[in-house]
Design an enzyme around this catalytic site. Sequence first.
Site, short mmCIF file in Angstrom:
data_model
loop_
_atom_site.label_atom_id
_atom_site.label_comp_id
_atom_site.label_asym_id
_atom_site.label_seq_id
_atom_site.Cartn_x
_atom_site.Cartn_y
_atom_site.Cartn_z
N LYS A 100 -21.65 0.15 0.29
CA LYS A 100 -21.36 1.32 1.13
C LYS A 100 -22.44 1.44 2.20
CE LYS A 100 -21.03 6.36 0.55
NZ LYS A 100 -21.05 7.44 -0.46
N ASP A 132 -16.95 17.39 -4.04
CA ASP A 132 -15.95 16.67 -3.24
C ASP A 132 -15.02 15.86 -4.14
OD1 ASP A 132 -14.75 16.19 -0.81
OD2 ASP A 132 -16.07 14.54 -0.25
#
Length: 387
Positions: free
Chosen positions: A74, A172
Amino acid sequence: MTCFPFLFSKTSSSSRQNPDNDEDISGIHNVRIYSYRELRNATDNFSPANKIGEGGFGPVYKGQLKDGKLAAIKVLSAESKQGVKEFLTEINVISEIEHENLVKLYGCCVEKDNRILVYNYLENNSLAQTLLGGSHNSIHFDWRARCKICVGVARGLAFLHEEVRPLIVHRDIKASNILLDKDLTPKISDFGLAKLIPANVTHVSTRVAGTLGYLAPEYAIGGRLTRKADIYSFGVLLVEIVSGRCNTNSRLPSNEQFILERAWALYEQNELVGLVDTSLNWEFYAEQACKFLKIGLLCTQESPKHRPSMSSVVKMLTGEMKVDDSRMTKPALISDFMDLKVRKKQESIIDLKTTSTYNTSSASDHQDTTIASAATTTFTTQFDHSM
């Protein structure tokens, strides 16, 4: 119980070779530090062919490390003003905990302007790209697989909320942050917005972060964060998994565009089974499917205090606890930014900064709109375990 500290010390000798990065890496320990060259080689120079996703703060690549392990790499976008903070938060939170239903952090890269996280690679991507991804999906999510995913995510959240200290609110939870391994075991990912809540506090007052459609209204409007915000998001996700559709789809008739509104209407008509994904071809247990949808509605009730804890949710999903919907109230919903802004103005609360990402494989026109603003945090003492 898992405990971990707020402060971390620098331990990697390789990180000391970059003195300009001391401010960043001073918050990292117990994590392997990869060189940029190693990760560039692992991804074939970050080839577009190896790109497997796009997060709120940058792209994700598939790569093969020197030891032969496949990894999800990432990369923090250089344009992300808030990215370094979220990068360090993610390392802080995930490096010290381990659970079957959480992604595993292998390490990171902090070299010049590069900020990269290295996770275990999960073969079947995210729920957003598979279950909710439309006709391009090659995975068949039968009822058994969906049950496994629902229970797994619930167990992962229960672990974060109740078994670690300080407890963790993810902030989230959504389909794109639930990754699947080769056996469709779900793994909660992306802890960049997570908040650690110390013992003996009732809530954290913070600027709002999360994703529209999954965002608990009381948190979006007032900034009062408790575990019940995650539970609301999980309730939305649970209804999505059972129905096989995104929480918002403006292509549908107006009375069907918002999944929570549709679920409540069918619940009142005693026809919840009508919301179950038609691709299952009635190969599911109707009573169990309706029970799951009721649990989703229990989790999204307007009053946070009426929402069950995640440990109770696990027990209800697995049949260890009865689902009591006798006093269930209508779910709360913020349908769009205009609704949020109007309510926010009325309550005289803080401004929001918004960024958007879009999953191009989505079966609807629903945008994954992430609200992320610089955090200003205060604590209120006397922790209430019901929250």
